[in-house]
Motif scaffolding. Structure first.
Motif, PDB file in Angstrom:
ATOM      1  N   PHE A  48       0.114  12.296   5.762  1.00 35.50           N
ATOM      2  CA  PHE A  48      -1.032  11.972   4.910  1.00 35.50           C
ATOM      3  C   PHE A  48      -1.312  13.072   3.884  1.00 35.50           C
ATOM      4  N   PHE A  98       0.798  -1.222   0.000  1.00 36.34           N
ATOM      5  CA  PHE A  98       0.000   0.000   0.000  1.00 36.34           C
ATOM      6  C   PHE A  98       0.835   1.278   0.000  1.00 36.34           C
ATOM      7  N   SER A 140       0.862   7.081   8.227  1.00 37.44           N
ATOM      8  CA  SER A 140      -0.081   8.047   8.795  1.00 37.44           C
ATOM      9  C   SER A 140      -1.123   7.360   9.658  1.00 37.44           C
ATOM     10  N   ALA A 141      -1.601   6.178   9.248  1.00 34.29           N
ATOM     11  CA  ALA A 141      -2.609   5.467  10.038  1.00 34.29           C
ATOM     12  C   ALA A 141      -2.039   4.981  11.365  1.00 34.29           C
ATOM     13  N   ARG A 167       3.003   6.081   2.697  1.00 32.33           N
ATOM     14  CA  ARG A 167       2.158   7.213   3.112  1.00 32.33           C
ATOM     15  C   ARG A 167       0.944   6.751   3.905  1.00 32.33           C
ATOM     16  N   ARG A 168       0.209   5.814   3.379  1.00 36.45           N
ATOM     17  CA  ARG A 168      -1.021   5.367   4.032  1.00 36.45           C
ATOM     18  C   ARG A 168      -0.726   4.649   5.349  1.00 36.45           C
ATOM     19  N   GLU A 173       1.279  10.050  -3.345  1.00 41.06           N
ATOM     20  CA  GLU A 173       1.048   8.609  -3.382  1.00 41.06           C
ATOM     21  C   GLU A 173       2.234   7.926  -4.054  1.00 41.06           C
TER      22      GLU A 173
END
Length: 438
Positions: free
Chosen positions: A179, A69, A76-77, A72-73, A184
């Protein structure tokens, strides 16, 4: 390049900075925390080391998520979870809630370094990976610097609970920055990455040549700097609070300088055909000598061996650069994650085990005796010596194999009448399987 630095490198460096700060803050607050909640050495060691346990256990799953994924994703999560854990830690009144909060923090920052390394592999030229890794770890190690003098000032103003309230807000801000600011990644835009198997990492002999050495040295250095340096300086060196914090501050700066220095040296040696693993072996030897100087109480300024310990904590610059040379970019996060499992697993064992060993001796005037520290540190050194020996044997064996193949190739080019059959390579072939989820 400046857009990459501002939009990719610095946001991930901020996440790693917070990870390093969370990792080392307990060495500063250990005394007031223990006094407030009546924690002994064993409880303090478990509370601090659970960060390493959860962090290490999450490395491979997080590596898979990063490869699939993108950084970045995932980063941040997870930082949102770290922010929640910091808030809970600051509000806790019991050991179990502190333990849960510390575990949440460990999971929340578990992707911090790997996400940054993955971003470097994705966005920066391959020949600059070691240097950029050095910059990343140097900036992240500023978290260790912050966990000394600046945190001591905040501790005196707001207490250890106030520190974690500030950390919760800062971590939330870092999650939003990553984020919103980071583009991306190319990996995340693909339907799925190449189906290279995780097995390819754990069956690679080169990985197992470097992994025990890197884990036993880096993990021990992290454990010492993150907790046991302060009790040693207090109990063995007899330093007061002011002098102790000053020495922690200086050694933390050593981590930053060491990361930059090691990354720069590795970059220059690479241009001359010398791999990063050779420099890692040299640092491991220096680390063992520094620990022996502490254990044997050699007549040296304590700042000297503790500075070496701090610099070795930044030797991941060399480990990750070596791993980047071993495996393709599609496996970068999983390969680094596999190595991190050993890094943090050993850090947990040393940090928790040291506390349990210290408890085997009675406290004398509020301090643990020198022999307790000597036994605990000595066991760690024994493992490092064995790992260094294993690396040396494996390295000599591979060097000998290369020499034989080179001689056979040279003779075949001169028209030797016999048929040359090259011996099997030590490097396993990584096959792509479309039906494999790894």
């Amino acid at each position: 390049m400046s857009r990459l630095i501002l939009g990719v490198f610095l946001p991930f460096a901020a996440g790693y900075y917070l990870s390093y700060l969370f990792r080392t803050i307990n060495t500063l607050i250990s005394e007031p925390l223990s006094a407030d909640l009546s924690l002994n050495a064993g409880s303090l060691g478990l509370l601090t080391s659970v960060y390493f346990l959860i962090f290490g256990a999450a490395q491979i799953p997080i590596g898979i998520l990063l490869d699939r994924f993108g950084p970045r994703r995932v980063q941040s999560a997870l930082l949102l979870g770290a922010a929640l854990g910091a808030a809970l830690f600051g509000a806790s009144n019991g050991f179990l809630s502190l333990l849960l909060a510390r575990a949440m923090i460990g999971l929340g920052v578990a992707a911090a370094l790997m996400a940054g390394l993955k971003a470097i592999v994705l966005w920066f030229p391959r020949e600059r990976v070691a240097l950029m890794n050095g910059y990343m770890i140097m900036l992240g190690a500023l978290g260790a610097v912050t966990a000394t003098r600046p945190a001591e000032w905040l501790l005196n103003s707001t207490g250890w609970r106030g520190i974690f309230e500030v950390l919760a807000i800062t971590t939330l801000a870092a999650a939003l920055l990553i984020f919103l600011a980071v583009p991306e990644s190319k990996i995340a835009q693909q339907a799925r990455p190449a189906g290279l198997r995780l097995e390819a990492i754990f069956t690679d002999r080169r990985f197992w040549r470097i992994a025990p050495l890197s884990a036993s040295c880096v993990g021990s250095a992290w454990s010492l700097q993150a907790l046991w340096a302060a009790p040693w300086l207090r109990d063995v060196e007899g330093l007061n609070r002011e002098t102790l914090v000053t020495q922690l501050f200086v050694t933390a700066i050593g981590v930053c300088a060491g990361a930059l220095l090691l990354g720069t040296i590795a970059d220059r040696l690479r241009r001359r055909g010398i791999g990063s693993e050779t420099l890692l072996a040299v640092m491991a030897l220096l680390f063992v000598l520094a620990e022996l100087a502490l254990i044997l109480r050699l007549p040296l300024p304590s700042m000297l061996p503790w500075s070496v310990v701090a610099v070795v904590g930044a030797a991941t610059v060399l480990s990750y650069a070596t791993i980047a040379e071993y495996f393709p970019a599609e496996l970068a996060a999983r390969a680094n994650g596999s190595l991190n499992v050993l890094h943090f697993g050993w850090a947990f064992a040393v940090q928790c085990g040291t506390g349990l060993i210290l408890e085997q001796w009675p406290v004398q005037d509020g301090h643990y005796p020198l022999i307790a520290y000597q036994v605990a540190f000595g066991l760690s050194v024994a493992v490092q010596v064995a790992s260094l020996a294993w690396f040396g044997v494996s390295w000599v064996r591979e060097l000998g194999g290369r020499t034989v193949r080179s001689l056979l190739h040279h003779r075949s080019r001169q028209g030797a009448s016999f048929e040359v059959t090259a011996p099997p390579s030590d490097i396993p072939i990584m096959e792509a399987h479309e039906d494999t989820e790894w």
